[in-house]
Design a protein around this motif. Structure first.
Motif, short mmCIF file in Angstrom:
data_model
loop_
_atom_site.label_atom_id
_atom_site.label_comp_id
_atom_site.label_asym_id
_atom_site.label_seq_id
_atom_site.Cartn_x
_atom_site.Cartn_y
_atom_site.Cartn_z
N ASP A 138 0.86 -1.17 0.00
CA ASP A 138 0.00 0.00 0.00
C ASP A 138 0.90 1.23 0.00
OD1 ASP A 138 -2.71 -1.33 0.44
OD2 ASP A 138 -1.62 -2.03 2.22
N GLN A 139 0.40 2.31 -0.55
CA GLN A 139 1.19 3.53 -0.54
C GLN A 139 0.34 4.72 -0.14
OE1 GLN A 139 2.61 5.00 -4.36
NE2 GLN A 139 1.32 3.55 -5.46
N ASP A 140 1.01 5.73 0.40
CA ASP A 140 0.37 6.98 0.76
C ASP A 140 1.29 8.12 0.37
OD1 ASP A 140 2.34 7.25 2.87
OD2 ASP A 140 1.12 5.88 4.07
N ILE A 163 10.35 -0.33 -6.10
CA ILE A 163 10.73 -0.49 -7.50
C ILE A 163 10.41 -1.91 -7.94
CG2 ILE A 163 12.55 -0.20 -9.20
CD1 ILE A 163 11.96 2.30 -7.45
N GLY A 164 9.60 -2.04 -8.98
CA GLY A 164 9.29 -3.34 -9.56
C GLY A 164 10.29 -3.67 -10.66
N GLU A 282 2.67 7.01 -8.55
CA GLU A 282 3.02 7.71 -7.32
C GLU A 282 4.41 7.30 -6.83
OE1 GLU A 282 -0.32 7.04 -4.75
OE2 GLU A 282 -1.70 8.11 -6.05
N ARG A 283 4.51 6.48 -5.79
CA ARG A 283 5.82 6.14 -5.23
C ARG A 283 6.31 4.75 -5.65
NH1 ARG A 283 8.14 8.99 -1.09
NH2 ARG A 283 7.14 10.98 -0.66
N VAL A 284 5.69 4.19 -6.65
CA VAL A 284 6.08 2.87 -7.15
C VAL A 284 6.48 3.00 -8.61
CG1 VAL A 284 5.39 0.47 -7.44
CG2 VAL A 284 4.46 1.81 -5.54
N PHE A 285 7.63 2.42 -8.96
CA PHE A 285 8.19 2.51 -10.31
C PHE A 285 8.41 1.13 -10.89
CE2 PHE A 285 9.28 6.39 -8.18
CZ PHE A 285 9.31 7.38 -9.15
#
Length: 600
Positions: A138-140, A163-164, A282-285
């Motif tokens: 989850d991200q915020d 990072i994926g 957002e915060r996931v790349f």
């Protein structure tokens, strides 16, 4: 049992992209967790081509010599025909040049490339965590909370970014709901790493070209194995055991003297060309194969993945160190168009290969790829020749002022920016994270062979700013150094305030104050004011860093129970920052400033 810990970045996937990113973050002292659901590293050779541009990247990361020693140059291709064997070169063989020291693609099995990257990561004090599967996140606005299944139970990790780098079937991409459009290319193939008798290792052997029964054996330099490759029908099951592949090979070639003794890795797969709709939520790349999927023709997939990570690493580190968050938006703007172009190239090469054209030229080297349209490229409309902002920064042999030979790539190596002045008189103030070199008379570098001038097309008084990933950010004249300073501020490369020493007695550098304590001349006023402002700026910067560190400590502590002392320390730091900021503002508007200006 679930427990919580903190880090800056979680990297999901330990292939070439994940390892490259980890090395780049490690040398920048960024905290990270590198995980993979597999129990051990992959042992296959699928991505075996290392292109010249990736070799430059590996030089910067300090691993190129070991990777070169692990493989070799591509062998000649030997076509076995009814009239006898015919040898053809697979790639154009070019000699190194001063500006392009790596010209020839290397053949290195992917598992050896990744082994050398893991060794480099170990030298930097880090290691991958295998049997660690990302099962949810989850991200915020402040970060990402990831749930990781480990051999010791589920672990919850809080990080600033996730990072994926987890391959074509990426869990991260699917969890984000990011589309992965593209198409299958109508080719199904097998690839296997085998020990084989009856085939010489001096060539890449090919049988049955121009037919559906084609098959090849490529020596895997650095090992005793060969990579077997062959197209296969979509509706046929293939026995991938040593016995099964021996029978398959005999059926296609009629050769009874070739025996496959063992298979260390094998795969049957469909070739695809796919590109993620976006590289970020957002915060996931996404990076590497999680963002793009290539056919193997031209050896582009692994190289594009490595350079994705190389682009992303310095930007993550900069933002974590206080650079504007907008810097991260340039990752997709720069890398997605590259992947789109490379996918088109790979498909064209696949079609050419179907027509027996296996020749590879400069187009696969990736040396000509760049970021001319990037927001990070500071354009110069009046520049008619030489390198442009967004181009790859060329290498050049130079001589240090001490008389020893070196290269521009040696000056660029490391996590810093580089500013080169060509035959300039004055240099800008130093900045943290920026290495400054002056080329020419009176400078620290001499262009003894004229190679810098030839490669960059510079005139006297010009400056070249080179990014941490080896691309030109700007080419400006001395008159435009103000614009360059603004650019550097925007990417987080800021001046370092210089604290003035305290003096107990007067010196030629410190004017004697008047009995009233006020400066007697405007020049004295400027000196005293400048010294005071520098001391204040230094204190303000130190307190700000203290506050950031305390806030990070506080987030961790609050998850395990509030600690009054830490809260008080944080509040004090924030109060101190506010107080010193007010004091600096008061100094700039102090009535004594105005009186000082009129004092001659």
């Amino acid at each position: 049992m679930t427990h919580i810990s903190d880090t800056d970045v979680i990297i999901c996937g330990t292939g070439a992209a994940g390892l490259t990113l980890a090395i780049d973050l490690a040398r920048r002292n960024v905290g990270f967790l590198l995980i993979d659901k597999a129990a051990h590293p992959v042992i296959g050779s699928r991505g075996k081509g290392i292109q010249p541009r990736s070799q430059e990247v590996f030089e910067d990361l300090g691993v190129i010599d070991r990777i070169v020693a692990s493989g070799g140059e591509y062998p000649v291709q030997r076509f076995h025909t009814a009239e006898g064997p015919v040898d053809k070169a697979v790639v154009e063989m070019s000699d190194p040049t001063p500006d392009e020291p790596y010209q020839i693609p290397l053949l290195v099995p992917q598992f050896l490339t990744e082994r050398r990257l893991r060794e480099r990561l170990t030298e930097l004090g880090h290691a991958p965590h295998y049997s660690h599967e990302l099962v949810g996140f989850d991200q915020d606005a402040d970060g990402v909370t990831a749930r990781i299944a480990t051999p010791d139970g589920e672990r919850t990790v809080r990080a600033s970014y996730l990072i994926g780098a987890d391959g074509g079937s990426s869990f991260v991409r699917k969890a984000l709901g990011i589309g992965f459009p593209g198409r299958t290319l109508g080719v199904r193939a097998i690839v296997a790493d085998v020990l084989v008798d009856g085939v010489s290792s001096d060539a890449w052997h090919r049988w049955g070209e121009d037919t559906a029964a084609q098959v090849s054996m490529c020596p895997l330099y650095g090992t005793d194995m060969f990579q077997l490759q062959a197209p296969i029908p979509f509706d046929v099951d293939i026995d991938l055991s040593a016995e099964g592949l021996t029978a398959f090979f005999r059926e296609r070639t009629g050769r009874n003297d070739v025996v496959i003794r063992s298979v260390s890795w094998a795969s049957a797969f469909e070739m695809n060309a796919r590109l993620a709709d976006t590289y970020r939520r957002e915060r996931v790349f996404l990076t590497g194969d999680a963002a793009h999927c290539h056919p193997p023709t031209g050896g582009q997939g692994l190289n594009t993945s490595v350079q994705d990570a190389y682009n992303l690493g310095w930007k993550l580190a900069a933002v974590l160190d206080g650079a504007p968050e907008s810097l991260l938006s340039t990752y997709e703007k720069e890398r997605r168009p590259i992947a789109e172009a490379v996918l088109g190239l790979s498909e064209r090469l696949l079609e050419a290969a179907k027509n027996r054209d296996t020749h590879r030229g400069r187009e696969v080297s990736q040396l000509d790829l760049g970021y001319l349209d990037s927001p990070l490229s500071m354009t110069s409309p009046d520049r008619g020749n030489g390198v442009l902002a967004g181009d790859r920064a060329p290498d050049a042999p130079v001589t240090g002022a001490g008389g020893l030979p070196t290269r521009l790539f040696s000056l660029f190596q490391g996590p810093h920016w580089t500013l080169l002045g060509y035959d300039v008189d004055d240099a800008p103030a130093p900045r943290s994270g920026l290495h400054l070199h002056v080329i020419g008379g009176g400078g620290d570098i001499l262009d003894t062979g004229g190679h810098v001038h030839s490669a960059y097309g510079l005139s006297s008084g010009q400056w070249v700013l080179v990014r941490p990933d080896g691309y030109v950010a700007a080419v400006v004249g001395t008159a435009d150094l103000g614009s360059l300073a603004t650019y550097l501020d925007a990417v987080g490369i800021r001046p370092v305030p210089v604290a003035q020493p305290h003096h107990t007695e007067t010196s030629p550098d410190m004017p004697t104050p008047s009995p009233s304590g006020a400066p007697r001349t405007r020049r004295e006023h400027r000196r005293i004011r400048s010294a005071a402002e520098q001391r204040l700026a230094t204190a303000q910067g130190e307190l700000h860093q203290l506050s950031r560190q305390v806030q990070r400590d506080l987030r961790s502590v609050r998850r395990q129970g509030e600690t009054t002392a830490i809260v008080a320390r944080s509040n004090f730091a924030e109060l101190a920052v506010q107080t010193i900021t007010r004091l600096a503002a008061n100094l700039r508007t102090d009535p004594s400033d105005r009186s000082g200006r009129s004092d001659q």
